[in-house]
Each structure stands twice: as structure tokens, then as C-alpha cells.
Design a protein around this motif. Structure first.
Motif, PDB file in Angstrom:
ATOM      1  N   SER A   9      16.926 -23.550  22.688  1.00 12.50           N
ATOM      2  CA  SER A   9      17.035 -22.374  21.811  1.00 12.50           C
ATOM      3  C   SER A   9      15.675 -21.955  21.279  1.00 12.50           C
ATOM      4  N   GLU A  10      14.804 -22.918  20.975  1.00 13.93           N
ATOM      5  CA  GLU A  10      13.439 -22.586  20.542  1.00 13.93           C
ATOM      6  C   GLU A  10      12.658 -21.923  21.658  1.00 13.93           C
ATOM      7  N   PHE A  11      12.832 -22.405  22.884  1.00 18.06           N
ATOM      8  CA  PHE A  11      12.151 -21.799  24.024  1.00 18.06           C
ATOM      9  C   PHE A  11      12.616 -20.359  24.223  1.00 18.06           C
ATOM     10  N   ASP A  61      10.180 -13.452  21.753  1.00 21.48           N
ATOM     11  CA  ASP A  61       9.065 -12.977  20.934  1.00 21.48           C
ATOM     12  C   ASP A  61       7.911 -12.493  21.798  1.00 21.48           C
ATOM     13  N   SER A  82      20.771 -27.327  23.783  1.00 22.21           N
ATOM     14  CA  SER A  82      19.872 -28.143  22.968  1.00 22.21           C
ATOM     15  C   SER A  82      18.993 -27.276  22.058  1.00 22.21           C
ATOM     16  N   LYS A  83      18.444 -27.896  21.037  1.00 28.73           N
ATOM     17  CA  LYS A  83      17.564 -27.205  20.104  1.00 28.73           C
ATOM     18  C   LYS A  83      16.280 -26.755  20.819  1.00 28.73           C
ATOM     19  N   GLN A  84      15.764 -27.587  21.696  1.00 30.86           N
ATOM     20  CA  GLN A  84      14.546 -27.247  22.436  1.00 30.86           C
ATOM     21  C   GLN A  84      14.745 -25.992  23.277  1.00 30.86           C
ATOM     22  N   SER A  98      13.895 -18.282  22.006  1.00 31.69           N
ATOM     23  CA  SER A  98      13.403 -17.398  20.947  1.00 31.69           C
ATOM     24  C   SER A  98      11.911 -17.129  21.121  1.00 31.69           C
ATOM     25  N   TRP A  99      11.151 -18.126  21.548  1.00 26.76           N
ATOM     26  CA  TRP A  99       9.719 -17.910  21.812  1.00 26.76           C
ATOM     27  C   TRP A  99       9.538 -16.908  22.949  1.00 26.76           C
ATOM     28  N   GLN A 100      10.324 -17.072  24.003  1.00 20.17           N
ATOM     29  CA  GLN A 100      10.220 -16.180  25.159  1.00 20.17           C
ATOM     30  C   GLN A 100      10.546 -14.742  24.756  1.00 20.17           C
ATOM     31  N   GLU A 153      16.846 -34.345  25.343  1.00 22.79           N
ATOM     32  CA  GLU A 153      17.070 -34.335  23.893  1.00 22.79           C
ATOM     33  C   GLU A 153      18.463 -34.825  23.502  1.00 22.79           C
TER      34      GLU A 153
END
Length: 69
Positions: A53-55, A61, A49-51, A57-59, A24
Motif C-alpha cells: 500500500s505504501e508503494f 504521488d 500488505s502495508k509495504q 501511494s508513492w507511485q 511481511e
């Protein structure tokens, strides 16, 4: 934390075994650094990377809310 069933193609955080580049951001990922690895398309992402940080936060959750939130 709960342990849910994991699958072979699930993304995960790994320690880099060799130098690579973030898909990314283009940042260098040096050997020994943590990175997010997506085995399905064999890509790695720097932890800034943004990807990544999204991973993360998903993990979080999944672990907090459960597998079927």
C-alpha cells in the motif's frame, strides 16, 4: 500518465510466475497473482500488505505530482 525514466532496481508490480510467500505478512502468493517486487533484495509483498500500500501511494504521488515533488 507520464512516463518517467525507470531503473533496473526500481520496485514494481509484477504477476507472480511461481508460488511464493509475502516477506511481511507471510501470506501465500500464488502463481498468477499480482504482487510488489523489490529486485534489489529480491523480495515480494502481497498486495494486502502495508509495504504494497505504501508503494502504491508513492507511485501515485510520482505520477500525479511529478518526479521531483
Amino acid at each position: 500518465m507520464r512516463n518517467f525514466q525507470r531503473y533496473k532496481q526500481d520496485p514494481r508490480i509484477i504477476t507472480a510466475r511461481f508460488n511464493s510467500t509475502c516477506q511481511e505478512t507471510g501470506k501465500a502468493i500464488e502463481k498468477g497473482q499480482d504482487c510488489v517486487y523489490y529486485p534489489y533484495n529480491k523480495t515480494v509483498f502481497h498486495m494486502d500488505s502495508k509495504q504494497a500500500s505504501e508503494f502504491l501511494s508513492w507511485q501515485e504521488d510520482v505520477y500525479v505530482l511529478g518526479n521531483n515533488y
